[in-house]
Design an enzyme around this catalytic site. Structure first.
Site, PDB file in Angstrom:
ATOM      1  N   TYR A 162       0.831  -1.209   0.000  1.00  0.00           N
ATOM      2  CA  TYR A 162       0.000   0.000   0.000  1.00  0.00           C
ATOM      3  C   TYR A 162       0.863   1.257   0.000  1.00  0.00           C
ATOM      4  CZ  TYR A 162      -3.273   3.578   1.621  1.00  0.00           C
ATOM      5  OH  TYR A 162      -4.023   4.733   1.752  1.00  0.00           O
ATOM      6  N   LYS A 166       1.174   4.321  -2.851  1.00  0.00           N
ATOM      7  CA  LYS A 166       0.976   5.736  -2.555  1.00  0.00           C
ATOM      8  C   LYS A 166       2.254   6.553  -2.819  1.00  0.00           C
ATOM      9  CE  LYS A 166      -3.338   5.437  -1.631  1.00  0.00           C
ATOM     10  NZ  LYS A 166      -4.316   5.978  -2.603  1.00  0.00           N
TER      11      LYS A 166
END
Length: 264
Positions: A162, A166
């Site tokens: 994740y 990002k």
């Protein structure tokens, strides 16, 4: 927004805004605030019932036009289909907000879920921006908002994939800010910390255990108010101070400290 500032906002970023991940959380907050500012909306998410309920609310309350698209952005062809349906719409603002994450040791993550996360968090924003930037350049004004995370500012143990997605979004947003600002197009990458949305619950986290939890309305409002103050915006003072400290530490020390605090 005052009436005058709302008019200026609508002129610069209207007449229509496209918001992905609009069925809940920060995306829904963006939709409500943009409708309040007088922009027509194109709302995108997987849950059609929620989109239709939100659209009815915004039409009734603000008298704006709202189009909804039930779309799964993990499908590589979804963006082309979506924008093909909106080929003649004058979109002045892209809010690329859809995304999701998983927590835990990297090797425990399901490979297919990680691949889907890469598609939604990285490929979809890239495809959306690539398709819409030429339209914005022709207009000579407009904006792009990417919803990222403070976890994109540093590789976060137990959130490896994740935070990597990002980090990609942050780099994309910063680069496009450099390219597009001279053309009159504002680009902002929004990096929230813990926010009171469905995301923590879906990751198995009780929001009541999270400190410094922000309201999604405040996060979205801060982003719109700072849209011309890119490239990166961290709405939480707590997380801004925390990550300012972490990124100035020796990398090994910062990562080891984070891993020790998060180890399960």
């Amino acid at each position: 927004m005052t009436e005058d500032s709302a008019g200026d906002f609508a002129f610069r970023y209207g007449p229509s805004a496209l918001v992905t991940g609009a069925s809940s959380g920060i995306g829904r907050s963006f939709a409500r605030l943009l409708a309040e500012a007088g922009l027509d909306l194109i709302l995108v998410a997987r849950r059609l019932d929620r989109l239709e309920e939100l659209a009815a609310e915004l039409r009734c309350r603000h008298g704006v036009g709202v189009t909804v698209h039930e779309t799964d952005l993990s499908d590589p062809a979804a963006v082309d289909r979506l924008l093909g349906k909106e080929a003649t719409t004058d979109i002045g603002l892209l809010v690329s907000n859809a995304g999701f994450g998983v927590k835990g040791p990297f090797e425990d993550g399901d490979a297919d879920t990680l691949a889907s996360m890469l598609a939604v968090n990285c490929q979809a924003p890239t495809r959306l921006a690539h398709a819409l930037v030429p339209r914005l350049r022709r207009r000579g004004r407009g904006g792009v908002v990417f919803t990222s995370s403070v976890e994109g500012l540093l590789g976060c143990p137990y959130s490896a994939a994740y935070s990597a997605t990002k980090a990609y979004v942050n780099a994309l947003g910063e680069a496009l800010w450099g390219e597009l600002t001279p053309a009159g197009i504002d680009v902002l990458t929004l990096c929230p910390g813990a926010t009171d949305t469905e995301a923590p619950r879906l990751q198995g986290i009780d929001p009541a255990t999270l400190r410094h939890l922000m309201d999604p309305d405040d996060v979205a409002r801060g982003a719109l108010e700072n849209l011309n103050n890119g490239p990166i915006y961290v709405p939480s003072e707590h997380y801004r101070a925390q990550f300012d400290t972490l990124v100035t530490m020796p990398r090994r020390q910062a990562l080891a400290a984070m891993a020790a605090s998060l180890r399960v």
